[in-house]
Scaffold this active site. Sequence first.
Site, PDB file in Angstrom:
ATOM      1  N   ASP A 287       0.831  -1.339   0.047  1.00 57.76           N
ATOM      2  CA  ASP A 287      -0.118   0.092   0.225  1.00 57.76           C
ATOM      3  C   ASP A 287       0.881   1.110  -0.078  1.00 57.76           C
ATOM      4  O   ASP A 287       2.129   1.091   0.251  1.00 57.76           O
ATOM      5  CB  ASP A 287      -0.703  -0.040   1.184  1.00 57.76           C
ATOM      6  CG  ASP A 287      -2.377  -0.646   1.079  1.00 57.76           C
ATOM      7  OD1 ASP A 287      -2.377  -1.211  -0.163  1.00 57.76           O
ATOM      8  OD2 ASP A 287      -3.031  -0.854   1.865  1.00 57.76           O
TER       9      ASP A 287
ATOM     10  N   LYS B  49      -3.464   3.351  -2.895  1.00 61.65           N
ATOM     11  CA  LYS B  49      -4.793   4.163  -3.489  1.00 61.65           C
ATOM     12  C   LYS B  49      -4.543   5.401  -2.467  1.00 61.65           C
ATOM     13  O   LYS B  49      -4.059   5.597  -1.645  1.00 61.65           O
ATOM     14  CB  LYS B  49      -6.010   3.314  -2.839  1.00 61.65           C
ATOM     15  CG  LYS B  49      -6.109   1.891  -3.199  1.00 61.65           C
ATOM     16  CD  LYS B  49      -7.312   1.321  -2.785  1.00 61.65           C
ATOM     17  CE  LYS B  49      -7.504  -0.086  -3.381  1.00 61.65           C
ATOM     18  NZ  LYS B  49      -8.725  -0.851  -2.273  1.00 61.65           N
TER      19      LYS B  49
ATOM     20  N   GLY C 188      -1.664   0.514   8.744  1.00 66.02           N
ATOM     21  CA  GLY C 188      -2.675   0.286   9.930  1.00 66.02           C
ATOM     22  C   GLY C 188      -2.931  -1.061  10.388  1.00 66.02           C
ATOM     23  O   GLY C 188      -1.984  -1.940  10.099  1.00 66.02           O
TER      24      GLY C 188
ATOM     25  N   MET D  71      -9.713   9.101   6.495  1.00 66.97           N
ATOM     26  CA  MET D  71      -9.925   9.395   5.198  1.00 66.97           C
ATOM     27  C   MET D  71     -10.777  10.717   5.037  1.00 66.97           C
ATOM     28  O   MET D  71     -11.775  10.610   3.880  1.00 66.97           O
ATOM     29  CB  MET D  71     -10.243   8.300   4.388  1.00 66.97           C
ATOM     30  CG  MET D  71      -9.220   7.358   4.144  1.00 66.97           C
ATOM     31  SD  MET D  71      -9.527   5.672   3.740  1.00 66.97           S
ATOM     32  CE  MET D  71     -10.641   4.955   4.807  1.00 66.97           C
TER      33      MET D  71
END
Length: 423
Positions: A201, A223, A255, A330
């Site tokens: 990620d 992403k 995370g 987010m």
Amino acid sequence: MAIQDIYPTALRLLGRPVLVVGGGPVAERRAKGLLDAGAKVTVVAPVATDTLRGLATAGLLTWEQREYRTSDLDGVWFAQTATGTAAVDTQVAADAEAQRIWCVNASDHEASAAWTPAVAVVDDVKIAINAGGDPRRAMALRNAVATALETGDLPLRRHRKPGTGGSVGSVALVGGGPGDSGLITVRGRRLLGQADVVVADRLGPRELLKELAPDVRVIEVGKTPGHHPVPQLEINRILVEEALKGNRVVRLKGGDPYVLGRGGEEAEFCRQNGVEVEVVSGVTSAISVPAAAGIPVTHRGLAKGFSVVTGHEELSEVPARPDHTVVLLMGVAQLRDSAAELAGSGLPLDTPVGIVENGYLPDQRVTIGTLGTIADQAEAVGVANPAVIVIGDVVRVSPFAPQHFKTADYSTITPNRPRVRSN
């Protein structure tokens, strides 16, 4: 005997008869180790420990309840003395030497034809250390090497794949924590060190990727909010495809894989396609990033519970009370709408709000305000993801909150703060 006299090797004793002379604690340890190696163990001793007697009763070894005889060595491949009586151990060793049988003499390491190393097993690696006949020194070194392998500080990666004919690999969904390489779990770092392929990620401990061997493939699937260059279905397919090639695959995520991280979908897809999958929990940013700014999500007298949501989700069901902490992940793009929705649900406009950008990283920044002011503050200073937004009275605990919180002129703070850093 000088250390140069030693030729290190490993014995494969599966199904082969071995002899242990002695019935005390040392004999017990040696007998158990030999059983682990698959040997056919005979113990000769007038008296034996409870454990040895239990193993004999269970049929796992043979116990001859008597004194040693030279004929006990007949047909034996390997012998271990552990009587605690030097004369007996010496006699066993001399008899073994005459029959060209390797023998460990526990009473006299200098005269012993073989030494028993300090052993540890990590994954499918067995570590055996001799230290010049000093068993405590060997054990200390053994423990240090095993710890380094367990924590990923030494390379545990397999270069020769086991078996032939299309053996299936595995997938590990590893939560890498909020980004600092020191916050990944020991298990996660160990699996990363064993990986053939890493599917990474954008968030998470990126520095650890630099430590991978040159032939480890890193597939980037990161992403950003509103931009998914590699769709989730394609990520799922990559994980399964690489594992079916026989690779050890690590899906390195920021995370925790199961906290708003799509880890459940990836694990389910792997299992549906016959791929073994392990999930390694990580330090979720929902809790750790606020902590980096000194903000607890619960605090006696301020908050007994908390909710974790994304900025893309409805907030109408979240308790609209300052004593219930709301953590937004987010949520930067929709911060104004989220603040308005919470205010519309009854949350007071003077409720404290903290935004922590790039938690635990060198450019970490903390912005503190209220529900009524935070959207304007964030726009003014250019708050950007990755960021965690904390709403509730717990923000008052932060050392970066103004002393007179309700009346202070809130501002963006780039603090000189204690941070968890990797070595």
